[in-house]
Scaffold this active site. Structure first.
Site, PDB file in Angstrom:
ATOM      1  N   SER A 144       2.519  -8.897   6.210  1.00  0.00           N
ATOM      2  CA  SER A 144       3.494  -8.244   5.330  1.00  0.00           C
ATOM      3  C   SER A 144       4.864  -8.883   5.539  1.00  0.00           C
ATOM      4  CB  SER A 144       3.558  -6.749   5.659  1.00  0.00           C
ATOM      5  OG  SER A 144       4.476  -6.120   4.794  1.00  0.00           O
ATOM      6  N   LYS A 182       1.691 -10.654   1.749  1.00  0.00           N
ATOM      7  CA  LYS A 182       2.137  -9.466   0.996  1.00  0.00           C
ATOM      8  C   LYS A 182       3.649  -9.464   1.048  1.00  0.00           C
ATOM      9  CE  LYS A 182       2.366  -4.713   2.327  1.00  0.00           C
ATOM     10  NZ  LYS A 182       1.647  -3.456   2.665  1.00  0.00           N
ATOM     11  N   LEU A 183       4.279  -9.383  -0.106  1.00  0.00           N
ATOM     12  CA  LEU A 183       5.753  -9.414  -0.170  1.00  0.00           C
ATOM     13  C   LEU A 183       6.285  -8.070  -0.634  1.00  0.00           C
ATOM     14  CD1 LEU A 183       8.461 -10.944  -0.096  1.00  0.00           C
ATOM     15  CD2 LEU A 183       7.974 -11.727  -2.436  1.00  0.00           C
ATOM     16  N   LYS A 184       7.195  -7.534   0.102  1.00  0.00           N
ATOM     17  CA  LYS A 184       7.868  -6.303  -0.318  1.00  0.00           C
ATOM     18  C   LYS A 184       8.769  -6.623  -1.500  1.00  0.00           C
ATOM     19  CE  LYS A 184       6.468  -3.549   2.956  1.00  0.00           C
ATOM     20  NZ  LYS A 184       5.764  -2.294   2.697  1.00  0.00           N
ATOM     21  N   ASP A 226       4.228  -5.293  -2.646  1.00  0.00           N
ATOM     22  CA  ASP A 226       4.247  -3.871  -2.272  1.00  0.00           C
ATOM     23  C   ASP A 226       5.617  -3.311  -2.615  1.00  0.00           C
ATOM     24  OD1 ASP A 226       3.817  -1.976   0.849  1.00  0.00           O
ATOM     25  OD2 ASP A 226       4.062  -1.364  -1.238  1.00  0.00           O
ATOM     26  N   ASN A 249       6.430   0.071  -2.445  1.00  0.00           N
ATOM     27  CA  ASN A 249       6.734   1.347  -1.769  1.00  0.00           C
ATOM     28  C   ASN A 249       7.437   2.326  -2.712  1.00  0.00           C
ATOM     29  OD1 ASN A 249       7.018  -0.612   1.033  1.00  0.00           O
ATOM     30  ND2 ASN A 249       5.787   1.242   1.124  1.00  0.00           N
ATOM     31  N   GLU A 305       1.112  -3.081  -5.188  1.00  0.00           N
ATOM     32  CA  GLU A 305       0.875  -1.889  -4.369  1.00  0.00           C
ATOM     33  C   GLU A 305       1.947  -0.837  -4.616  1.00  0.00           C
ATOM     34  OE1 GLU A 305       0.712  -2.793  -0.213  1.00  0.00           O
ATOM     35  OE2 GLU A 305       0.260  -0.730   0.362  1.00  0.00           O
ATOM     36  N   ASP A 329      -1.312   3.303  -2.129  1.00  0.00           N
ATOM     37  CA  ASP A 329      -1.140   3.487  -0.683  1.00  0.00           C
ATOM     38  C   ASP A 329      -0.696   4.939  -0.463  1.00  0.00           C
ATOM     39  OD1 ASP A 329       1.218   1.948   1.729  1.00  0.00           O
ATOM     40  OD2 ASP A 329      -0.134   3.644   1.902  1.00  0.00           O
ATOM     41  N   LYS A 373      -5.335   3.621   5.095  1.00  0.00           N
ATOM     42  CA  LYS A 373      -4.545   3.800   6.318  1.00  0.00           C
ATOM     43  C   LYS A 373      -5.004   5.096   6.964  1.00  0.00           C
ATOM     44  CE  LYS A 373      -0.080   1.794   5.084  1.00  0.00           C
ATOM     45  NZ  LYS A 373       1.299   2.133   4.703  1.00  0.00           N
ATOM     46  N   GLY A 430      -1.186  -1.204   7.278  1.00  0.00           N
ATOM     47  CA  GLY A 430      -0.631  -1.156   8.629  1.00  0.00           C
ATOM     48  C   GLY A 430       0.656  -0.357   8.669  1.00  0.00           C
TER      49      GLY A 430
HETATM   50  O1  NPG Z   1       1.800  -5.010   9.147  1.00  0.00           O
HETATM   51  O2  NPG Z   1       1.650  -3.046  10.154  1.00  0.00           O
HETATM   52  C1  NPG Z   1       2.101  -3.806   9.274  1.00  0.00           C
HETATM   53  C2  NPG Z   1       3.058  -3.212   8.270  1.00  0.00           C
HETATM   54  C3  NPG Z   1       2.530  -3.414   6.896  1.00  0.00           C
HETATM   55  O3  NPG Z   1       4.094  -3.457   5.153  1.00  0.00           O
HETATM   56  C4  NPG Z   1       3.444  -2.772   5.903  1.00  0.00           C
HETATM   57  N1  NPG Z   1       3.521  -1.431   5.953  1.00  0.00           N
HETATM   58  O4  NPG Z   1       4.089   0.529   3.055  1.00  0.00           O
HETATM   59  O5  NPG Z   1       2.324  -0.327   3.974  1.00  0.00           O
HETATM   60  C5  NPG Z   1       3.526  -0.118   3.931  1.00  0.00           C
HETATM   61  C6  NPG Z   1       4.356  -0.800   4.941  1.00  0.00           C
HETATM   62  C7  NPG Z   1       5.403   0.017   5.597  1.00  0.00           C
HETATM   63  C8  NPG Z   1       6.507  -0.645   6.033  1.00  0.00           C
HETATM   64  C9  NPG Z   1       5.279   1.351   5.746  1.00  0.00           C
HETATM   65  C10 NPG Z   1       7.533   0.056   6.642  1.00  0.00           C
HETATM   66  C11 NPG Z   1       6.300   2.066   6.355  1.00  0.00           C
HETATM   67  C12 NPG Z   1       7.433   1.409   6.788  1.00  0.00           C
END
Ligand code: NPG
Length: 369
Positions: free
Chosen positions: A135, A161-163, A188, A190, A213, A238, A262, A290
């Protein structure tokens, strides 16, 4: 097993680099670990809640409190607690899946260590190693982003995976695709977008992404179903998927074609396996998400990711992605994969001197005399 005592331990681990997402920037991880002690074995659980309630309503202080005040009293009341009994015993407490999941994980670990069965065997893993993705946070500029992606690809990660968030989406995605060609690539959000962003998100279709995502809010299942009609890239959920039933409903409503599994979000690894099974029955591929876990949670995630319907690389990165020093023997990437631990239970335990060094508090809970 009869619970003799439960240790609630808070640890703090600095991240090797700030991790910026649309939810905020994570610079260190404050984590609640659970250690259950029974007559034949002890077991470890990791609560994935963050210190702030920004991913969901759970946060580490609240999880700590709800475990002590409401969850443990129920479990201490059982003469023989097993992992299968945890969720039914705790259903009188509404919600708090991450807190409940940590307890179930610890009890399952103790049970399996006593029986000398690994998590992988117990969950029904089909593989001895799993393909790993990574990520990538939001970067200040495209050059830095490309350097980060290049370094991860050189390490061997099999998926990027790119935020993204509004204003940090089309340009960075285009830059990565143009520089690195046809790598496995997904984004992703969020929940950073709204139902009005359909056209903007449809612009991502030209980049051949594996998935988008969680573009919309957790509760907006209908919005995701509507978005799926105008966006060609598969929608993956997610935050919205909090149970196997929820996954079944979201799939039936056309809200997602892929699911991020998850354990902490759905209340534990047993429900996570049920989510996997429901998705498999509906021909919906899953991958393991994750939450910046230590090697304890990482070990359980890697075992989960070995189940047959985990057909996409997960956010099961090496320990070094986040931590310079993990609390157990670190997970190290080999050819873009992590090996599923084979020892009893989680197959690893914290290194005492490291654990002591990163511990900020320890609380021992015991059944009422
Ligand atoms: O590699 O464990 C990891 C993190 C993967 O990007 C990841 N988690 O939304 O899935 C998600 C994200 C996350 C990031 C969740 C920060 C919460 C805080």
């Amino acid at each position: 097993m009869k619970l003799e005592s439960v240790e609630l331990r808070r640890i703090r681990l600095p991240l090797v680099a700030p991790f910026r997402t649309s939810l905020g920037t994570v610079r260190e991880r404050e984590i609640l670990l659970v250690r259950v002690v029974g007559p034949d074995a002890e077991g470890w659980g990791e609560c994935v809640a963050f210190v702030e309630p920004f991913y969901s309503y759970e946060y580490v202080g609240g999880a700590h409190d709800v475990i002590r005040e409401h969850l443990l009293p129920r479990l201490f009341g059982l003469d023989d607690v097993t992992a299968e009994l945890v969720a039914p015993t705790l259903q009188g407490v509404r919600g708090h899946p991450m807190a409940k999941g940590a307890l179930e994980m610890a009890i399952l670990d103790a049970e399996l260590r006593a029986q000398r069965i690994s998590f992988g065997e117990y969950l029904g893993g089909a593989r001895t190693e799993v393909d790993c993705g990574v990520s990538v946070g939001i970067h200040e500029n495209v050059d830095e982003l490309l350097r980060t992606v290049e370094s991860y690809l050189e390490e061997g990660y099999r998926r990027i995976k790119l935020k993204i968030e509004p204003g940090q989406d089309i340009e960075p995605v285009r830059a990565v695709r143009e520089r690195f060609g046809d790598i496995l690539f997904q984004v992703d959000a969020n929940a950073a977008y709204t139902r009005l962003d359909g056209e903007r998100l449809a612009q991502l279709d030209e980049f051949g992404l594996l998935l988008i995502e969680q573009p919309l809010a957790e509760e907006d299942i209908r919005g995701h179903a509507e978005l799926a009609k105008v966006v060609g890239t598969p929608i993956c959920l997610d935050e919205s998927i909090t149970s196997a039933r929820g996954a079944e409903d979201a799939i039936a409503m056309g809200a997602c074609r892929i699911v991020n599994v998850k354990a902490g979000r759905v209340g534990g690894y047993l429900e996570a396996r049920r989510v996997h099974d429901v998705c498999r029955a509906n021909d919906v591929p899953v991958w393991c998400g994750g939450m910046l876990e230590t090697a304890l949670g990482r070990a359980a995630n890697v075992a989960l990711a070995a189940l047959p319907n985990f057909t996409l690389p997960g956010d099961t990165s090496a320990s070094g992605r986040y931590y310079a020093e993990d609390i157990c023997e670190p997970f190290v990437l080999h050819d873009g994969r992590l090996a599923v631990p084979t020892g009893p239970g989680l197959g690893l335990t914290p290194i005492p001197e490291v654990l002591e060094r990163v511990t900020t508090s320890v609380e021992i809970c015991r059944p009422e005399a």
